[in-house]
Design an enzyme around this catalytic site. Structure first.
Site, short mmCIF file in Angstrom:
data_model
loop_
_atom_site.label_atom_id
_atom_site.label_comp_id
_atom_site.label_asym_id
_atom_site.label_seq_id
_atom_site.Cartn_x
_atom_site.Cartn_y
_atom_site.Cartn_z
N HIS A 58 22.24 0.46 -7.47
CA HIS A 58 22.03 -0.90 -6.98
C HIS A 58 23.34 -1.70 -7.07
O HIS A 58 23.68 -2.46 -6.16
CB HIS A 58 20.98 -1.62 -7.83
CG HIS A 58 19.62 -0.99 -7.82
ND1 HIS A 58 19.10 -0.35 -8.92
CD2 HIS A 58 18.66 -0.92 -6.86
CE1 HIS A 58 17.88 0.08 -8.65
NE2 HIS A 58 17.59 -0.23 -7.40
N GLN A 79 3.71 -1.50 -0.72
CA GLN A 79 4.34 -0.23 -0.33
C GLN A 79 3.95 0.92 -1.27
O GLN A 79 4.47 2.03 -1.14
CB GLN A 79 5.86 -0.38 -0.24
CG GLN A 79 6.59 -0.53 -1.55
CD GLN A 79 8.07 -0.82 -1.35
OE1 GLN A 79 8.46 -1.85 -0.81
NE2 GLN A 79 8.92 0.12 -1.74
N LYS A 87 20.51 6.59 -0.27
CA LYS A 87 19.58 7.32 -1.15
C LYS A 87 18.20 7.37 -0.49
O LYS A 87 17.52 8.38 -0.53
CB LYS A 87 19.53 6.60 -2.50
CG LYS A 87 18.38 6.95 -3.40
CD LYS A 87 18.59 8.30 -4.03
CE LYS A 87 17.60 8.68 -5.08
NZ LYS A 87 16.23 8.25 -4.92
N ASP A 88 17.79 6.24 0.10
CA ASP A 88 16.49 6.18 0.79
C ASP A 88 16.78 6.21 2.30
O ASP A 88 16.65 5.19 2.99
CB ASP A 88 15.75 4.90 0.39
CG ASP A 88 15.49 4.88 -1.10
OD1 ASP A 88 14.56 5.55 -1.56
OD2 ASP A 88 16.26 4.22 -1.83
N SER A 138 18.32 6.79 -9.82
CA SER A 138 17.04 6.26 -9.34
C SER A 138 16.33 5.60 -10.51
O SER A 138 16.41 6.09 -11.65
CB SER A 138 16.19 7.40 -8.77
OG SER A 138 14.83 7.00 -8.72
N SER A 139 15.63 4.52 -10.23
CA SER A 139 14.85 3.86 -11.30
C SER A 139 13.81 4.83 -11.85
O SER A 139 13.42 4.73 -13.01
CB SER A 139 14.16 2.61 -10.78
OG SER A 139 15.10 1.79 -10.13
N ARG A 140 13.34 5.75 -11.02
CA ARG A 140 12.30 6.70 -11.46
C ARG A 140 12.85 7.80 -12.36
O ARG A 140 12.07 8.53 -12.96
CB ARG A 140 11.58 7.30 -10.25
CG ARG A 140 10.66 6.29 -9.55
CD ARG A 140 9.76 6.93 -8.52
NE ARG A 140 8.75 6.02 -8.02
CZ ARG A 140 8.83 5.30 -6.91
NH1 ARG A 140 9.90 5.38 -6.15
NH2 ARG A 140 7.85 4.49 -6.54
#
Ligand code: AMP
Length: 284
Positions: free
Chosen positions: A36, A60, A155-156, A191-193
């Site tokens: 980010h 979403q 990334k996305d 990634s936040s995940r």
């Protein structure tokens, strides 16, 4: 400056627009990391004013997805943003964005639905309705912030391609700036995940980038047959992995590629120890 209401953001934006200042928007779901931060830095560099939105967008997420347990770290996000020179952190509540509820009342009824061809594949296939939620919230954020530039991560990549199409089709006066994937030294895409991964799964998560970089290596050596390239993936997978997709698609249209070429993006999604991770690489 942390702002929670649409009205206050509008007020600030109006002042900036009067002064002729350019505005950059970085939409996020928070739990900010260096990925980010790379988008934020680009915006701060390019634009007079930068707005970062932090909003875990309920529409979403599917009913069996991780909306409730998605990491929320607003205090740390605020610090990271102010250190990076962000002018506004816009962190609305779901109620501020959707009123009494998108499912329960008439407060919110209008969705932006991206073209079926772009969403019936890759992440859209398992996450039905996900990109409707993404396009709708990004449209709302564009209308609230009225940015000149909006920054999105590669990334996305499917999201980025769909949003570019939406901006073009709907003549939205914003320029989308794509930003490269930021990785850990190990190669794992931030990634936040990743926070969901235990130590073993974190090691196993490296398979995604290893598969992609190996395919790129083979392509660079001259292999273009998609089946042959795909087969190289299996040696990186073990019983902790559940491969959702490994696909070769056009960088703009998402059409299937039979032969890999410089316009090809390789997309991968794998569940690692139950955590769904995505990554991609451009062959060109
Ligand atoms: P998210 O908070 O996951 O919705 O992501 C917000 C924005 O940050 C999206 O445009 C993402 O593509 C981007 N982003 C997330 N992770 C990375 C990364 N590792 N590298 C570059 N951009 C990223």
């Amino acid at each position: 400056m942390l702002i929670h209401t649409i009205e206050e953001v509008r007020e600030q934006i109006k002042n900036w627009k009067k002064q002729g200042l350019s505005i950059g928007l970085v939409p996020t779901m928070g739990a900010l990391h260096d990925g980010h931060l790379s988008l934020i830095k680009k915006s701060v560099e390019k634009c007079d004013k930068t707005v970062v939105s932090v909003f875990v967008n309920p529409i979403q997420f599917g009913p069996s997805e991780d909306f409730d347990k998605y990491p929320r770290t607003l205090e740390a996000d605020e610090k990271l943003c102010s250190d990076a020179g962000v002018d506004i952190i816009f962190a609305p509540s779901p109620k501020e964005m959707y009123g009494e509820g998108h499912l329960l009342s008439n407060d919110f009824l209008t969705y932006v639905i991206p073209p079926f061809f772009y969403v019936n594949k890759l992440c859209g296939k398992s996450r039905v309705g996900h990109f409707d939620g993404v396009c709708t919230v990004v449209n709302k954020l564009f209308n609230i912030v009225q940015p000149d530039f909006a920054f999105f991560g590669e990334k996305d990549r499917q999201q980025l391609i769909i949003l570019k199409k939406m901006v073009k089709d709907l003549n939205i006066p914003v320029t989308i700036i794509p930003c490269p994937i930021v990785r850990e030294e190990s190669g794992l895409a931030l990634s936040s995940r990743n926070k969901y991964l235990d130590e073993n799964s974190k090691k196993d998560a490296l398979a995604l980038n290893k598969i992609l970089f190996n395919i790129k290596l083979c392509y660079d050596k001259g292999i273009t047959d998609v089946r042959a390239l795909s087969e190289t993936a299996y040696s990186f997978l073990n019983s902790n992995h559940s491969l959702e997709y490994l696909e070769f698609r056009d960088k703009d249209t998402l059409e299937d590629k039979e032969k890999a070429d410089d316009d090809t993006i390789v997309f991968i999604a794998v569940k690692v120890g139950g955590v769904r991770l995505i990554d991609n690489i451009a062959l060109g």
